[in-house]
Design a protein around this motif. Structure first.
Motif, PDB file in Angstrom:
ATOM      1  N   GLY A  26      27.749 -24.454   3.429  1.00  0.00           N
ATOM      2  CA  GLY A  26      26.361 -24.494   2.960  1.00  0.00           C
ATOM      3  C   GLY A  26      25.925 -23.152   2.417  1.00  0.00           C
ATOM      4  N   ASP A  27      26.262 -22.066   3.151  1.00  0.00           N
ATOM      5  CA  ASP A  27      25.924 -20.716   2.687  1.00  0.00           C
ATOM      6  C   ASP A  27      26.649 -20.385   1.383  1.00  0.00           C
ATOM      7  N   ILE A  28      27.937 -20.768   1.321  1.00  0.00           N
ATOM      8  CA  ILE A  28      28.738 -20.419   0.143  1.00  0.00           C
ATOM      9  C   ILE A  28      28.206 -21.121  -1.097  1.00  0.00           C
ATOM     10  N   PHE A  29      27.978 -22.432  -1.001  1.00  0.00           N
ATOM     11  CA  PHE A  29      27.521 -23.170  -2.187  1.00  0.00           C
ATOM     12  C   PHE A  29      26.066 -22.840  -2.534  1.00  0.00           C
ATOM     13  N   ARG A  30      25.267 -22.456  -1.523  1.00  0.00           N
ATOM     14  CA  ARG A  30      23.912 -21.982  -1.832  1.00  0.00           C
ATOM     15  C   ARG A  30      24.006 -20.669  -2.607  1.00  0.00           C
TER      16      ARG A  30
END
Length: 429
Positions: free
Chosen positions: A398-402
């Motif tokens: 989630g953090d990476i794709f955000r």
């Protein structure tokens, strides 16, 4: 079975074998070989395949690949990544978001050495992620800057992907290198502007560091200026016509050997490691080229590329809309697999389409490089996202794709700009 149906079955079989984890080069070889057996006589298939592979792999221009890779391996062992990162941070570390900006600039510098999305993300991320975590950077911004910076690996020359595209499409390597400079600089500028905007809107995402003294700044240039001078000589000599592509790569190898030797790092172990890794990478690329030759001959016999090109040109739609659909396919392909693998598979199919629509071949080569690189950070797959995850298991997807989501708009802006103004790529030729 008609030739067109045979070609479609072959393409589907190719992707099926890739989904079954077969190496792309072997998959192309098998599909192309058995397709040729079906379409022609066994003797004709053997003759076409043997002569095609020999003609391609014995070409003098192909020697540029192992030479540039060897140059990159030598410079990597000179500590280039750490030096670029330290120097960039010394100059701009006092600004908010400077570590993320440094990551982008370091990725651009290392991209010129590696020519690979995944290698750039992995190498720069190894240094950048722990540093940004230590200084309290937001996880999404940290992950996004590393994954996005890695995509510059196939755009900035001397990129091995650009070399392979040139060989496949029978274009001049020099022209592709020159044409890729402005789009690469546009992307870097847009990424840096995005980080500046995010830090202005959300100051807590990226705290400012301490201002370095001028003595520290000037000292940080040691080891960076020599490498910058080498690239200026290699690329400048190539663009000025002093060297051919192969000669420029050879000059780069000699220069890299000299730099590593002057730094006292040229040991027998370093030389062996650089040679071994260069041989492995070159063998992988040459196997891809050999597989592409066989698969391309199969497609040529079926005439699928020309049929697709004629069909696309006859569509009652604007050429730019058809090209947008082709580029969308490259975004999806880049999300699912490494840029070089997908480009080698797809160029024989879509290159005739671009020519039939009236687009410049150099422009098309640069555009597919850019959009395939964008695919490397496109959810839900995005190969660079998995590279970043492997570097820091604490990061969630989630953090990476955000984080990469922050940089999708600059990518789209660059693509739309180059679609609307092709001269931004072509004016330097």
């Amino acid at each position: 079975m008609s030739m067109t149906l045979m070609a479609v079955v072959g393409v589907l079989a190719l992707f099926l074998l890739i989904l079954l984890k077969m190496p792309i080069s072997f998959a192309m070889f098998i599909v192309g070989f058995f397709g040729m057996l079906q379409m022609t006589s066994p003797m004709a298939a053997y003759n076409i395949i043997s002569s095609g592979i020999w003609e391609q792999l014995s070409a003098y221009s192909l020697s540029v690949i192992p030479l540039f890779i060897f140059m990159g391996e030598l410079l990597f062992r000179s500590g280039i990544t750490e030096k670029i990162f330290a120097s960039a941070y010394a100059w701009i570390g006092h600004r908010r978001g400077s570590m993320a900006t440094t990551t982008i600039l370091s990725s651009a510098g290392f991209a010129a050495v590696s020519g690979s999305n995944t290698a750039t993300a992995a190498t720069v991320g190894t240094i950048a992620l722990p540093e940004m975590k230590k200084f309290g950077y937001h996880r999404a911004l940290s992950a996004g800057s590393v994954a996005t910076g890695g995509t510059l690996g196939v755009i900035i020359p001397p990129s091995s992907v650009l070399i392979v595209i040139a060989l496949q499409a029978e274009l001049a390597i020099r022209d592709l290198f020159i044409a890729s400079i402005v789009p690469g600089l546009i992307l870097v500028a847009l990424f840096v502007m995005t980080i500046a905007w995010l830090c202005r809107k959300y100051p807590a995402m990226a705290p400012a560091g301490e201002r370095a003294t001028w003595a520290v700044r000037l000292t940080s240039l040691k080891g960076v200026l020599e490498i910058a001078a080498l690239f200026a000589l290699v690329l400048g000599g190539l663009f000025a016509g002093w060297f051919t592509s192969t000669e420029a790569a050879a000059v780069g190898c000699v220069g890299a050997l000299a730099i590593v030797a002057l730094q006292g790092r040229l040991t027998l172990e370093v030389l062996q490691e650089a040679l071994a890794n260069a041989l492995k990478s070159s063998a992988m690329i040459l196997m891809l080229v050999a597989g592409a030759v066989i698969f391309g001959r199969f497609l040529t016999v079926t005439r699928l590329p020309f049929l697709v090109g004629d069909w696309a040109a006859a569509l009652p739609l604007p050429a730019i809309l058809i090209m947008a659909c082709v580029l969308l396919i490259y975004v999806i392909g880049g999300a699912l697999m490494d840029a070089m693998g997908f480009l080698i598979i797809s160029i024989p199919i879509f290159f005739p389409v671009a020519l039939a629509l009236g687009y410049d071949p150099i422009w098309f080569g640069i555009m597919v490089c850019i959009v395939t690189s964008m695919g490397a950070i496109t959810p839900p797959v995005g190969v660079n996202a998995f590279i970043v995850k492997s570097l820091d298991p604490e990061l969630g997807f989630g953090d990476i794709f955000r984080g990469v989501g922050y940089f999708m708009l600059p990518y789209l802006a660059c693509i739309l700009l180059l679609l609307a103004i092709p001269e931004l790529i072509l004016f330097v030729l």
